[in-house]
Design a protein around this motif. Structure first.
Motif, mmCIF file in Angstrom:
data_model
loop_
_atom_site.group_PDB
_atom_site.id
_atom_site.type_symbol
_atom_site.label_atom_id
_atom_site.label_comp_id
_atom_site.label_asym_id
_atom_site.label_seq_id
_atom_site.Cartn_x
_atom_site.Cartn_y
_atom_site.Cartn_z
ATOM 1 N N LEU A 13 47.646 29.393 71.320
ATOM 2 C CA LEU A 13 46.242 29.037 71.531
ATOM 3 C C LEU A 13 45.946 28.820 73.008
ATOM 4 O O LEU A 13 44.903 29.262 73.513
ATOM 5 C CB LEU A 13 45.904 27.772 70.737
ATOM 6 C CG LEU A 13 45.917 27.930 69.210
ATOM 7 C CD1 LEU A 13 45.810 26.562 68.537
ATOM 8 C CD2 LEU A 13 44.787 28.829 68.740
ATOM 9 N N GLU A 14 46.872 28.182 73.728
ATOM 10 C CA GLU A 14 46.657 27.941 75.160
ATOM 11 C C GLU A 14 46.670 29.237 75.946
ATOM 12 O O GLU A 14 45.840 29.434 76.852
ATOM 13 C CB GLU A 14 47.737 26.989 75.685
ATOM 14 C CG GLU A 14 47.576 25.555 75.196
ATOM 15 C CD GLU A 14 48.695 24.645 75.672
ATOM 16 O OE1 GLU A 14 49.717 25.177 76.169
ATOM 17 O OE2 GLU A 14 48.557 23.412 75.539
ATOM 18 N N GLN A 15 47.589 30.143 75.614
ATOM 19 C CA GLN A 15 47.655 31.413 76.329
ATOM 20 C C GLN A 15 46.436 32.297 76.051
ATOM 21 O O GLN A 15 45.902 32.943 76.954
ATOM 22 C CB GLN A 15 48.931 32.173 75.944
ATOM 23 C CG GLN A 15 50.185 31.664 76.639
ATOM 24 C CD GLN A 15 50.085 31.783 78.146
ATOM 25 O OE1 GLN A 15 49.875 32.863 78.695
ATOM 26 N NE2 GLN A 15 50.234 30.648 78.821
ATOM 27 N N CYS A 16 45.984 32.297 74.810
ATOM 28 C CA CYS A 16 44.792 33.078 74.473
ATOM 29 C C CYS A 16 43.566 32.529 75.201
ATOM 30 O O CYS A 16 42.746 33.297 75.728
ATOM 31 C CB CYS A 16 44.556 33.062 72.961
ATOM 32 S SG CYS A 16 45.722 34.079 72.027
ATOM 33 N N LYS A 17 43.455 31.221 75.258
ATOM 34 C CA LYS A 17 42.322 30.604 75.966
ATOM 35 C C LYS A 17 42.389 30.914 77.457
ATOM 36 O O LYS A 17 41.375 31.233 78.090
ATOM 37 C CB LYS A 17 42.340 29.089 75.727
ATOM 38 C CG LYS A 17 41.144 28.369 76.332
ATOM 39 C CD LYS A 17 41.174 26.880 75.999
ATOM 40 C CE LYS A 17 39.956 26.171 76.592
ATOM 41 N NZ LYS A 17 39.970 24.708 76.254
ATOM 42 N N LEU A 18 43.597 30.838 78.032
ATOM 43 C CA LEU A 18 43.783 31.096 79.461
ATOM 44 C C LEU A 18 43.423 32.534 79.812
ATOM 45 O O LEU A 18 42.802 32.799 80.856
ATOM 46 C CB LEU A 18 45.237 30.807 79.846
ATOM 47 C CG LEU A 18 45.625 31.031 81.311
ATOM 48 C CD1 LEU A 18 44.891 30.029 82.204
ATOM 49 C CD2 LEU A 18 47.133 30.889 81.491
ATOM 50 N N LYS A 19 43.774 33.477 78.940
ATOM 51 C CA LYS A 19 43.544 34.891 79.216
ATOM 52 C C LYS A 19 42.198 35.394 78.704
ATOM 53 O O LYS A 19 41.853 36.561 78.886
ATOM 54 C CB LYS A 19 44.684 35.724 78.607
ATOM 55 C CG LYS A 19 46.051 35.437 79.221
ATOM 56 C CD LYS A 19 47.141 36.240 78.536
ATOM 57 C CE LYS A 19 48.524 35.897 79.091
ATOM 58 N NZ LYS A 19 48.676 36.302 80.507
ATOM 59 N N GLU A 26 54.616 23.666 68.226
ATOM 60 C CA GLU A 26 54.773 23.992 69.643
ATOM 61 C C GLU A 26 54.405 25.454 69.905
ATOM 62 O O GLU A 26 53.687 25.757 70.883
ATOM 63 C CB GLU A 26 56.211 23.736 70.088
ATOM 64 C CG GLU A 26 56.630 22.275 70.087
ATOM 65 C CD GLU A 26 56.852 21.697 68.701
ATOM 66 O OE1 GLU A 26 56.785 20.461 68.544
ATOM 67 O OE2 GLU A 26 57.069 22.505 67.756
ATOM 68 N N SER A 81 52.491 27.368 67.967
ATOM 69 C CA SER A 81 51.064 27.522 67.669
ATOM 70 C C SER A 81 50.220 27.058 68.851
ATOM 71 O O SER A 81 49.255 27.732 69.256
ATOM 72 C CB SER A 81 50.698 26.723 66.421
ATOM 73 O OG SER A 81 51.439 27.160 65.294
ATOM 74 N N LYS A 82 50.581 25.921 69.432
ATOM 75 C CA LYS A 82 49.846 25.397 70.580
ATOM 76 C C LYS A 82 49.963 26.335 71.771
ATOM 77 O O LYS A 82 48.967 26.603 72.476
ATOM 78 C CB LYS A 82 50.379 24.013 70.953
ATOM 79 C CG LYS A 82 49.655 23.365 72.119
ATOM 80 C CD LYS A 82 50.237 21.981 72.438
ATOM 81 C CE LYS A 82 49.521 21.356 73.628
ATOM 82 N NZ LYS A 82 50.103 20.023 73.967
ATOM 83 N N ALA A 83 51.153 26.885 72.002
ATOM 84 C CA ALA A 83 51.364 27.790 73.134
ATOM 85 C C ALA A 83 50.514 29.051 72.999
ATOM 86 O O ALA A 83 49.943 29.545 73.986
ATOM 87 C CB ALA A 83 52.846 28.143 73.240
ATOM 88 N N LYS A 97 54.988 34.986 79.966
ATOM 89 C CA LYS A 97 53.572 34.745 80.188
ATOM 90 C C LYS A 97 53.074 35.427 81.447
ATOM 91 O O LYS A 97 51.943 35.809 81.556
ATOM 92 C CB LYS A 97 53.294 33.239 80.281
ATOM 93 C CG LYS A 97 53.699 32.482 79.026
ATOM 94 C CD LYS A 97 53.497 31.005 79.219
ATOM 95 C CE LYS A 97 54.012 30.190 78.049
ATOM 96 N NZ LYS A 97 53.869 28.744 78.241
#
Length: 421
Positions: free
Chosen positions: A220-226, A214, A216-218, A421
């Motif tokens: 990766l998602e935050q890095c992609k979003l930013k 959970e 790790s996924k968060a 976030k």
């Protein structure tokens, strides 16, 4: 085959008396025989020229890779698996056990054998491979274990690192001038540094941990979003954590280990290669305290460093230093360096979760217990949606309690960044 070791290969070989090994371990659910494992390793060995060599030195002590006249099998040591943590003691043992490179191959395997779960540990001499190489050897072995009929092919050896360098780079007058002058400059600098005492390195250790799927996924998602790479984010996290734990430093620096395969088209991702570039990144304590702002700063800094990276020029310059390898090795035994640690991020690992009837339970990031320079190294991989960390060092460079505090602080920063976030 007889090929002189490149400059970096030679420094990692370090005369053969020092253990510079890359070690990684995978936990497997399923059964297989030693004969099947040896047959799979035999195919892998036939694929890679550097798995069929030992090292000889000429009259000037220059080391050469030499093709073995009699084929030798990759050594497999088998022990019984008693607990899930058996790999930890074997990791330390294998990191610290040097290869007899003059008489044996430069890869070995430990099979920690259990009835349901087994651990396979791959140990490669750093002069022929890096972490990505060892992971690839593991993948190829598992592919053949899962499908014994699989053909994994082969590739041709190269005679010299200079084979990769374009002629216009080798003929460039500026490059030739630097290549001629650099050895004299380095030789003078080494002479001034000869008064230093060798650092005692008798208390190595490692710390292993991972994030939940959970978390790790968060990340990766935050890095992609930013718009950040996971590399920039984690660089910011660990530089900040180190600075918080070690209050003496006004500026914390790490060296990013950059895979040179991306710059040399002749060297494919599935070939054995051991020539990383080290790119420095640093954060001052006066820098922005928001971790995402810090990640933005490091993202820009890394991009600028990568733009300036001239790989072919570096290869030309470094080869001129080959005669100085003994002096450089001696200096590395005495030097702590100016950086806090080396950061090796291998990203998402290209291993499958299943190989035939075999299932991969866990993968531990490749790591080493270096005996030269600053041994503090942070290795990171991502597998099955989970980010895995291995931190290695020695008590005489960074005490174990401080390293634990470093780990704890990094986890605090990661979790705080995800909650705000």
């Amino acid at each position: 085959m007889k090929r002189k070791l490149t400059f970096l290969e030679g420094t990692l070989y370090a005369g053969g008396a020092i253990a510079n090994n890359v070690v990684t371990t995978v936990t497997i659910r399923g059964s297989f025989s030693k004969a099947c494992l040896q047959a799979a390793l035999d195919k892998v060995q036939r694929r890679h020229p550097l798995l069929n060599v030992h090292i000889e030195q000429d009259v000037s002590s220059a080391p050469y890779f030499v093709q073995a006249t009699i084929k030798k099998d990759i050594q497999v040591r088998v022990i019984n698996r008693l607990t899930d943590d058996d790999w930890k003691s074997e990791f330390v043992r294998e990191c610290l056990a040097p290869f007899d490179a003059t008489d044996s191959l430069l890869l070995r395997v430990v099979w920690i054998r259990g009835e349901i779960l087994s651990d396979l540990m791959f140990v490669g001499h750093h002069c022929i491979c890096d972490g990505r190489s060892v992971l690839n050897l593991m993948n190829e072995t598992l592919c053949v274990l899962g499908n014994p009929a699989m053909d994994i092919g082969s590739y041709d050896r190269f005679s010299s690192v200079l084979d990769f360098i374009p002629e216009h780079v080798k003929r460039n007058k500026g490059n030739r001038f630097i290549a001629k002058c650099l050895p004299m400059i380095v030789k003078t600098a080494l002479r001034f540094a000869s008064f230093k005492k060798e650092i005692n390195r008798c208390n190595p250790y490692f710390i292993h941990w991972n994030l939940s799927k959970e978390e790790s996924k968060a990340i990766l998602e935050q890095c992609k979003l930013k718009g950040f790479s996971i590399h920039a984010f984690l660089s910011a996290v660990f530089l900040t954590a180190y600075g918080d734990v070690d209050g003496r430093r006004r500026c914390v620096k790490l060296f990013c280990s950059i895979d040179m395969r991306r710059f040399i088209k002749e060297v494919k991702n599935d070939m054995l290669f051991a020539f990383p570039a080290m790119v420095p990144l640093h954060l001052k304590k006066s820098s922005a305290r928001n971790i995402w702002q810090q990640a933005e700063m490091l993202k820009v800094a890394l991009a600028k460093r990568m733009e300036k990276l001239t790989v072919y020029d570096t290869l030309v310059f470094s080869e001129g230093l080959t005669p100085l390898i003994p002096q450089i090795t001696n200096y590395a035994k005495k030097d702590k360096g100016t950086h806090a640690f080396t950061f090796s991020n291998m990203g998402r690992v290209q291993l499958e979760e299943h190989y035939g009837a075999l299932a991969i339970e866990n993968l531990y990031a490749p790591a080493s217990l270096f005996a030269l320079g600053n041994p503090s190294t942070l290795s990171i991989t991502s597998f099955k949606g989970q980010i895995d960390f291995m931190f290695t060092s020695d008590e005489n460079f960074l005490s174990y309690p401080v390293a634990r505090a470093f780990q704890t602080r990094a986890l605090e920063i990661i979790r705080t960044s995800l909650s705000t976030k």
